[in-house]
Structure formats: C-alpha cells, structure tokens
Write an enzyme that holds these catalytic residues in place. Structure first.
Site, mmCIF file in Angstrom:
data_model
loop_
_atom_site.group_PDB
_atom_site.id
_atom_site.type_symbol
_atom_site.label_atom_id
_atom_site.label_comp_id
_atom_site.label_asym_id
_atom_site.label_seq_id
_atom_site.Cartn_x
_atom_site.Cartn_y
_atom_site.Cartn_z
ATOM 1 N N GLU A 211 0.783 -1.358 0.097
ATOM 2 C CA GLU A 211 0.141 0.137 0.008
ATOM 3 C C GLU A 211 0.773 1.273 -0.194
ATOM 4 O OE1 GLU A 211 -0.468 -2.483 2.144
ATOM 5 O OE2 GLU A 211 -2.639 -3.202 1.996
ATOM 6 N N PHE B 114 -11.534 -6.944 14.051
ATOM 7 C CA PHE B 114 -10.767 -7.528 13.113
ATOM 8 C C PHE B 114 -10.209 -6.653 11.923
ATOM 9 C CE2 PHE B 114 -9.229 -9.667 9.192
ATOM 10 C CZ PHE B 114 -7.868 -10.108 9.714
ATOM 11 N N GLN B 115 -8.904 -6.182 11.972
ATOM 12 C CA GLN B 115 -8.419 -5.151 11.085
ATOM 13 C C GLN B 115 -8.987 -3.816 11.348
ATOM 14 O OE1 GLN B 115 -8.297 -6.802 6.937
ATOM 15 N NE2 GLN B 115 -6.132 -7.542 7.350
ATOM 16 N N LYS C 184 -17.291 -0.413 5.772
ATOM 17 C CA LYS C 184 -18.133 -1.672 4.800
ATOM 18 C C LYS C 184 -19.595 -1.052 4.893
ATOM 19 C CE LYS C 184 -17.808 -6.380 4.099
ATOM 20 N NZ LYS C 184 -17.664 -7.760 4.349
ATOM 21 N N MET D 50 23.985 8.602 3.040
ATOM 22 C CA MET D 50 23.882 9.946 3.714
ATOM 23 C C MET D 50 24.217 9.803 5.068
ATOM 24 S SD MET D 50 23.494 12.922 3.413
ATOM 25 C CE MET D 50 22.351 13.579 1.979
#
Lengths: 578, 166
Positions: free
Chosen positions: A47, A109-110, A159, A470
């Site tokens: 993502e 969940f999630q 949802k 760096m």
C-alpha cells in the site's frame, strides 16, 4: 445506487482515470464495483507504493492522485505515503476501508483509527457514516486536495456504508464555510514589494514548490529577467526554473550549490516564492540572508513568519501575485542590476561543480552527468532519499516544471521508484527515470512486479554503494568515523533481483557506460533496472546542521579553477552611499 | 525574546465529531501550550464556540491562530483582548462541613462570593460559583481550611464586550 457505486461514480465525475490500490476484507463491496468499472485499477504490491504512486501521478501531472487501502494494516501502510504528500503539498485522495459502523470502537478484526492516525498528516479527513454522505464527501475531498495549498485528503469508508443504498444527487454543492484560500495578493503589499525590489541592487529570487503547484514558471522567468534577479530554488522548487538559464543558480541549502549559498548570503533583497524556509534550505536562521530584506509570497498564511522573520509578506496564489508584480514593476522606471548579474555570473562560473571523473569506482557525479546526457528536457526524473537525492539535486540539470520529483519534507526512503511508476502512468508519453539508492530501492523493490504486470516502462537506476550513504557520510564527518549500522553487508544482486521479476536489468561499472545503457533501457520501452556500482566514499560537500549557509565543509570540487573572467564592475552608484 | 502571556482565543467551529480532537491535536503536534479548552453550542445551529486559554509569546500566538484557521472545520478564530472581554468560569466545590460553625461560615463565604449552596449532605456542602478564574481561586483558597473533597471547574469561557463579535 449502492455506496460503493457512488464512490466510483464520484471518482469518475472528478475525472479520475486511474487508481492505485490493494484490496482487503472491508473493501470487497468497492472492489466488486471496480470489477465492472471502466476505472483503471493498478494493483500495487504494498500500500505504501499505492500512496507514493498516487503522489508521483499528482506531482507529474498536476491532477489529484488516488490510492486505496483496506482497513487496519492497509490504512497504516498508506500512512507514510500520506505524510510524504502532506509535507510536500501534493494533492492526493486516499480512500481507506473501515470496519462496519456498528463494529467501530470494538477493536474489530483489521480495525484501526485511521482518521485519528492521519489527522496530523493530512490536509483534511472524512469518515462516511451514511451512504448518502459519499458524493459530497468525495467532491469536497478533491476540492480541498487540489485548491489553496494542495495536500492529501483521507476518506474513511466503513464496509456497511459501501453496501448501503443512497439516491445519488443531481447537484452536489461544496459547503465549506471554513475553507476559503486567498488567491489575490493584497494590492498595497504588492506595491510595497515592487518598491522594495526596485530599490534593491542585489535582488535574488528563492523559488519553492509553490511555483510548480501554482503553475507559475513562466511568470517566474519573466520577473527574474525583468528585475535582473538570479534564481535559486529549494529542493521542491527544483525544475521550476530552467537550470541552464544564465540567471539560474541551482539549489540552495545544506546540500545546495556553493554559488546559491554565497549569493543568498550577499543579496540585499530576497524574493521568496512558494517556499516554507525549511531548516534544510536556510541552515541557521539567524545567519540566513543577513543583508536582505525578505519578501515572502505564499498561499498559506501560516508559513509567513513561521521559520524566518520576513519584511514583507504577500499571501495568495504565486501565479496571480507574480503577474500582478510584473504589471506594477513594468510601469515603473527601468531597474538595472547589470553589475550584480555580471558579478553573480562570474562567481557562478568559478564554482560550477565538477562533473567529469574518469576513475573507477565510478563517481556519482560522472553517473549523473551521463544521466543528464541520456535524457531530454521532458524526461521525468524521480529520486529516492539520501545521497542519491542530493547528488541529483546538486548535479542534475533540470529544465521543466514537474520533471523532477523528490520527497523533500518527509525525506521518505522508498519514494523514488513508486513515484516514478505513478508519474509514468500519468504521463505515458514522457520517459521516466528513477534514481534511487540501494537502501531505499530495497524497501519497495516488490513493486517491480507491478511495473512488470502493467507494463509501466520506468527505468530504475540503483546507485549501488552498499551503504546507507547519507547517514554514513554524517558518521564520517561528525561522529568520528564510527560507522554504526550504515554498511549494508548483505544485499541482493540487483540484476538478478530484477530478472526474478521478469524485468530487464543492466549493470554499469565504468565511466562512459551509463549514458548508453540508460538510452538503451529507455528505448526498450520496457521496465528496466540499471545497477550502477559507485564509489561509497564520495562525499557531497555540505553545511553542517546548525551552521550558516556559507559554512560549507568538504572539498567543493569545481569544473574549472580559472574560468574566463567576467569582471565585477561596481557602478559609482552602487559603491557610494551606504 | 517576546514576553510570555496568557491569551484567550475564541473560535467558531463546525459542531461535528472530531473537531475537538483536531484542535487539541494541533496544539500537541505544534508544541503549543494549552491551559484550558471549553466547547459548547454557539448562537448558530451547527456551529460551536471554543474558548482556548494558551500561554505563549506573540509569535506563538500568531502561529496558533494561523494554524487553527487552516483546520477546514474551523470557521473563525480571534484572539480576544483581555481588557475588552468578559471571561467567566463555573466551579463546583465539595467541602467537608461537619460542625454547625463550619457550615455557617461556608455559607457566608458563598454569599460574599455570590455563590450558592447547591447540595447538602450530613458531612459536606457543595457550592456553585461563577466568576473570573481569579475569583474562583480566591474562594478555593478560603475553603481549603475546611477541607476540600472535590473541585470541578469548567475552564473559562469568554465573549468580547460591546457590539463586537468575532
């Protein structure tokens, strides 16, 4: 229609032709609509890359980029990309799935508090609680993302809201009483600015990313020529002014060109346009442009006086204000700064950085010189973050706006490659080259699968020195060479890695090979990777943190020690008086 | 260095979930000090008024106001001048009050401060007092001798004097 259908209709109505996303449980209703839709969906492999790709798409095209992630980990993976876009004012809309409204707050969940997490890193955010809210929310999101000072907007989509029914309204009105960005500059301030400029003898323009966002490169060029002011840029402003122009100084700041740092120190009037005086640009603010009256033009009033005290602020859109200034100044008596311009030119000639190095291992300057030779003015280059980025910013000659994309504010390793992917999708006619470090590229290399699957022909140049260069450089300069965890002891063979994804790969080790290899890769019209083996010990001269811009450490290697002398001819007027 | 001062910032915001979080989050993120914050409905439906007390120098105050203005759901922000502003806070104080003498003294104090007794128990009294934060501090100090069980303060809310609005 269903909420999920309304989302897609709203996106299409906004002119969105492509989205970068990754599906998930709570996004099933939305993805079921995408299945039948004309909207092009690019399935990334992480993502974070969806957000960076949307960002690259936006920066390259000026249009709003769209990314999608599912609830919980999908949304948290978008976070780095959203924060990157926020810091650099890139207009993206991030759609995040959310658990059903009845589950919110139950640690389902999630489930994650996406709105809470993204609040400090987004311009605005919405959570749809009713399907009927969707059309106006998405319309407002795009409006907010692209107007004023652009930025990312997050839309959280539970949802059940995607599944619920709504009547899609015929007319959608944007009702944002608290959001009215100022466009026109205050006429009195513009007049005062013109007086300041006309009374200055040593004006310099500092151009930032706002020049690109407001599409005012033409106006910038016009005013710099009109008033005889050399132009330096911030990292985000790079590409807004053609760097082969006689008045171009290159980038300013910690890793800026020597000429920029010295001339800003000397100037008597600094016209800052669309920049926010980041610490990487100013160095120690108490020593910044000590001799100058500062004019600051910015669309965001909160940037005025935030980091640097300014003498004359003008709030508004850079394009409108620069045009206004040009009109006012054109009506005044002519303003001549020939002596200043001559002086600056001669100074610049003396400290043009050296680019040609024949030795092995390859010097990054030589690589960038060859990249510059292989590309055209219309090629879009992206950089990652670290030495690769600063080398590109310092040595690469950028000509046109939206053709140099880099993560400036957040400094996100892993930005370069997915941003290039997004840029190529937005601008298929332009060549796109990502210049990355080995460390940063490895963070996002899984998306080689995406460029392969969708045949997105970007060329990734991996500046391969097996160091986190760096930080390694800082350890060498400021931490007594105590090299703590910056040596990448085990790294993949990048050629084999690319080939494992079915992506063409090349390796460059010798001076002179880069140009041809890059041209071949671009000509192939296929996604490619070039593994460039470079010298890990090359240090870019820099201004140590907390120092003024003239206090550059490290040897500044110049192209010619004794360039053709252009004498500085101070006029009687300039030497006399104060 | 500019002088640190206490500022009363009044803001009209959309009356929606999450707005308080945006404002409070802004103060934390930008390192602004926040002494108190009160929110309630305003004269217009759908809009709420927030009163924020913050300490900082003039540069900080300017940034607070500008950053607040950037929040999409914030409609208007103003720094209320302390001289031209009416500031009030409500406070409930629950004290020990077992003896007759203590009770009558507390009631007298309440009267002097234009407060009221709003609840009485066998061993306690609860006072309500409205006023400037200074006045409330003074009453709390006086009541400490009796033993304060609980104090609940709303934090100041404010409105400008005269016909001026924000």
């Amino acid at each position: 229609m269903k909420g999920s259908q309304a989302i897609i209709k709203s996106l299409t109505d906004e002119g969105v032709d492509v989205v970068f996303g990754y599906p998930g449980g709570v996004l099933l209703p939305l993805y079921d609509v995408i299945y039948d839709s004309d909207l092009k969906h690019i399935l990334v492999r992480h993502e974070q890359c969806a957000a960076h790709a949307a960002d690259g798409y936006a920066r390259a095209s000026g249009k709003v980029g769209v990314c999608i992630g599912t609830s919980g980990p999908g949304a948290t993976n978008l976070v780095t990309g959203i924060a990157t876009a926020y810091m650099d004012s890139a207009p993206i809309v991030a759609l995040a799935g959310q658990v059903g409204t009845s589950m919110i707050g139950n640690d389902a969940f999630q489930e994650v508090d996406t709105i809470g997490i993204t609040m400090p890193i987004s311009k605005h955010s919405y959570q749809a609680m009713e399907p009927s809210e969707i059309p106006q929310m998405i319309r407002s999101s795009f409006y907010i993302a692209r107007t004023g000072r652009p930025g990312p907007v997050v839309v959280d989509l539970p949802k059940d809201v995607q599944e619920g029914e709504l009547d899609y309204p015929e007319n959608i009105t944007i009702d944002l009483p608290g959001y009215k960005p100022t466009k026109k500059g205050h006429p009195l301030q513009v007049k005062k600015a013109s007086d300041l400029i006309l009374n200055s003898k040593k004006p310099v323009i500092l151009a930032g990313g706002g020049v690109i966002h407001s599409d005012s490169s033409e106006e910038l060029k016009h005013i710099s020529e009109l008033i005889g002011a050399p132009v330096t840029t911030t990292l985000m402003g790079k590409s807004c002014f053609p760097e082969d122009h006689p008045l171009s100084l290159g980038m300013l700041g910690m890793h800026g060109r020597k000429v920029s740092n010295m001339i800003v120190d000397e100037c008597d009037c600094l016209i800052a346009v669309g920049c926010r005086f980041s610490d990487r640009t100013t160095g120690d603010v108490t020593k910044f442009a000590p001799n100058a009256k500062i004019i600051h033009i910015d669309v965001d009033p909160a940037e005025i006086g935030k980091n640097v005290a300014v003498d004359l602020p003008i709030v508004g859109d850079a394009k409108i204000i620069l045009s206004h200034l040009i009109r006012v100044i054109s009506q005044s008596k002519s303003h001549k700064t020939h002596d200043w311009v001559d002086y600056v030119s001669s100074f610049r000639a003396k400290c043009m950085p050296r680019l040609s190095f024949e030795e092995m291992p390859l010097k990054p300057q030589q690589v960038i010189k060859e990249i510059s030779e292989a590309v055209t003015d219309e090629t879009i280059v992206t950089t990652d973050v670290g030495q690769n980025q600063m080398w590109m910013a310092h040595y690469f000659t950028s000509m046109n706006p939206r053709r140099f994309l880099s993560s400036g504010g957040l400094g996100t390793m892993g930005f370069g490659f997915p941003a290039a992917m997004g840029a190529k999708v937005a601008m298929p006619e332009n060549d796109v080259v990502a210049v990355c470090g080995d460390g940063g590229f490895l963070m996002v290399c899984q998306d080689l699968a995406t460029v392969k699957e969708y045949d997105i022909p970007v060329v990734v140049c991996v500046m391969d020195n097996r160091y986190l260069g760096m930080v390694f450089q800082w350890q060498k300069l400021f931490y007594e060479e105590r090299i703590s965890h910056t040596k990448l002891k085990a790294m993949p063979d990048f050629v084999k890695l690319a080939e494992a994804f079915g992506v063409n790969a090349y390796r460059v080790e010798r001076p002179g090979d880069m140009k041809e290899t890059l041209q071949d890769a671009l000509k192939s019209g296929e996604p490619s990777l070039i593994d460039v083996m470079i010298d890990p010990n090359e240090i870019l001269p820099m201004v140590p943190p907390g120092c003024g811009l003239t206090e550059i450490v490290g040897e500044y290697k110049v192209e010619r020690e004794n360039p053709d002398e252009i004498p500085y001819r101070p006029s009687a007027k300039e030497t006399g008086g104060d | 260095m500019d002088e640190l001062r206490s500022h009363i910032i009044s803001a009209i915001v959309m009356h929606r979930p999450g707005v308080l979080q945006r404002v409070a989050g802004l103060f934390t993120r930008r390192g602004f000090n926040i002494d108190s914050i009160t929110v309630g409905p305003s004269e217009q439906e759908g809009l709420a008024r927030m009163t924020i007390i913050s300490t900082g120098d003039d540069k900080v105050l300017e940034q607070i106001i500008k950053q607040l203005n950037k929040i999409i759901e914030v409609i208007k922000v103003r720094d209320l001048n302390a001289d031209g502003t009416v500031t009030r806070e409500l406070c409930l104080i629950k004290t020990h009050a077992t003896s007759e003498r203590a009770r009558s003294e507390i009631i007298q104090y309440a009267n002097i401060f234009r407060g009221r007794i709003v609840d009485v128990g066998p061993e306690n009294l609860t006072l309500e007092i409205t006023g400037t934060p200074d006045k409330i501090d003074a009453l709390i100090d006086l009541l400490k001798g009796f033993g304060i069980k609980e104090v609940a303060r709303t934090g100041p809310t404010a409105i400008s004097r005269g016909s001026k609005t924000i």
